[in-house]
Design a protein around this motif. Structure first.
Motif, PDB file in Angstrom:
ATOM      1  N   SER A  31       0.816  -1.215   0.000  1.00  0.00           N
ATOM      2  CA  SER A  31       0.000   0.000   0.000  1.00  0.00           C
ATOM      3  C   SER A  31       0.853   1.270   0.000  1.00  0.00           C
ATOM      4  N   SER A  32       1.938   1.248  -0.735  1.00  0.00           N
ATOM      5  CA  SER A  32       2.806   2.425  -0.810  1.00  0.00           C
ATOM      6  C   SER A  32       2.118   3.531  -1.611  1.00  0.00           C
ATOM      7  N   GLY A  33       2.236   4.743  -1.128  1.00  0.00           N
ATOM      8  CA  GLY A  33       1.684   5.884  -1.852  1.00  0.00           C
ATOM      9  C   GLY A  33       2.643   6.400  -2.910  1.00  0.00           C
ATOM     10  N   SER A  34       3.839   5.856  -2.944  1.00  0.00           N
ATOM     11  CA  SER A  34       4.869   6.310  -3.878  1.00  0.00           C
ATOM     12  C   SER A  34       4.817   5.520  -5.188  1.00  0.00           C
ATOM     13  N   THR A  35       4.593   6.223  -6.279  1.00  0.00           N
ATOM     14  CA  THR A  35       4.574   5.587  -7.599  1.00  0.00           C
ATOM     15  C   THR A  35       5.939   4.994  -7.920  1.00  0.00           C
ATOM     16  N   SER A  36       6.994   5.691  -7.515  1.00  0.00           N
ATOM     17  CA  SER A  36       8.355   5.228  -7.770  1.00  0.00           C
ATOM     18  C   SER A  36       8.605   3.877  -7.090  1.00  0.00           C
ATOM     19  N   LYS A  91       6.367   1.676  -6.123  1.00  0.00           N
ATOM     20  CA  LYS A  91       5.519   0.662  -6.771  1.00  0.00           C
ATOM     21  C   LYS A  91       6.165   0.155  -8.058  1.00  0.00           C
ATOM     22  N   LYS A  92       6.685   1.079  -8.867  1.00  0.00           N
ATOM     23  CA  LYS A  92       7.335   0.691 -10.133  1.00  0.00           C
ATOM     24  C   LYS A  92       8.584  -0.137  -9.875  1.00  0.00           C
ATOM     25  N   GLN A  93       9.376   0.242  -8.882  1.00  0.00           N
ATOM     26  CA  GLN A  93      10.593  -0.503  -8.560  1.00  0.00           C
ATOM     27  C   GLN A  93      10.250  -1.914  -8.097  1.00  0.00           C
ATOM     28  N   GLN A  94       9.228  -2.034  -7.250  1.00  0.00           N
ATOM     29  CA  GLN A  94       8.799  -3.351  -6.766  1.00  0.00           C
ATOM     30  C   GLN A  94       8.344  -4.218  -7.931  1.00  0.00           C
ATOM     31  N   GLN A  95       7.534  -3.657  -8.822  1.00  0.00           N
ATOM     32  CA  GLN A  95       7.042  -4.398  -9.989  1.00  0.00           C
ATOM     33  C   GLN A  95       8.193  -4.809 -10.898  1.00  0.00           C
ATOM     34  N   ASP A  96       9.170  -3.928 -11.046  1.00  0.00           N
ATOM     35  CA  ASP A  96      10.325  -4.196 -11.892  1.00  0.00           C
ATOM     36  C   ASP A  96      11.115  -5.399 -11.368  1.00  0.00           C
TER      37      ASP A  96
END
Length: 115
Positions: free
Chosen positions: A10-15, A17-22
């Motif tokens: 539930s991170s509010g940071s788009t950055s 979220k993208k890093q985790q998905q990457d």
């Protein structure tokens, strides 16, 4: 050995979220088994991650942010370290795993051994 990726669901940071998905997308695409450890939904995961990121890898202020990557209990690194290893075709070494035959990393290691 299990690769553990500490994430915040539930991170509010788009950055973040993208890093985790990457990270998780790369591991899944390369059939590297891993376990997602959510620090937002599980206080024990959050506490363990914060306690086990080495002092030299911590930010100067605040707590280490996800994603943080471990091989069981051995700290591998954060997103930046993962990204650098990926750019250098050295992800398996970064994760403490043996590169599978035919991978770019295995071919690079074989070429280096012949020199």
């Amino acid at each position: 050995m299990v690769i553990k990726v500490y994430i915040a669901s539930s991170s509010g940071s788009t950055s973040i979220k993208k890093q985790q998905q990457d990270v998780m997308g790369f591991l899944a695409a390369n059939k590297i088994e891993f376990e997602e450890c959510d620090i937002a939904a599980n206080e024990d995961n959050r506490k363990w991650m914060r306690e086990n990121v080495p002092e030299e890898s911590r930010p100067t202020t605040g707590n280490p942010l996800p994603p943080q990557i471990f091989n069981e209990t051995r700290y591998c690194g954060n997103y930046e370290a993962f990204f650098d290893a990926r750019e250098e075709n050295a992800v398996y070494a970064f994760l403490g795993l043996t590169a599978p035959p035919g991978s770019k990393e295995a071919e690079a290691l074989a070429k280096k051994a012949q020199q």
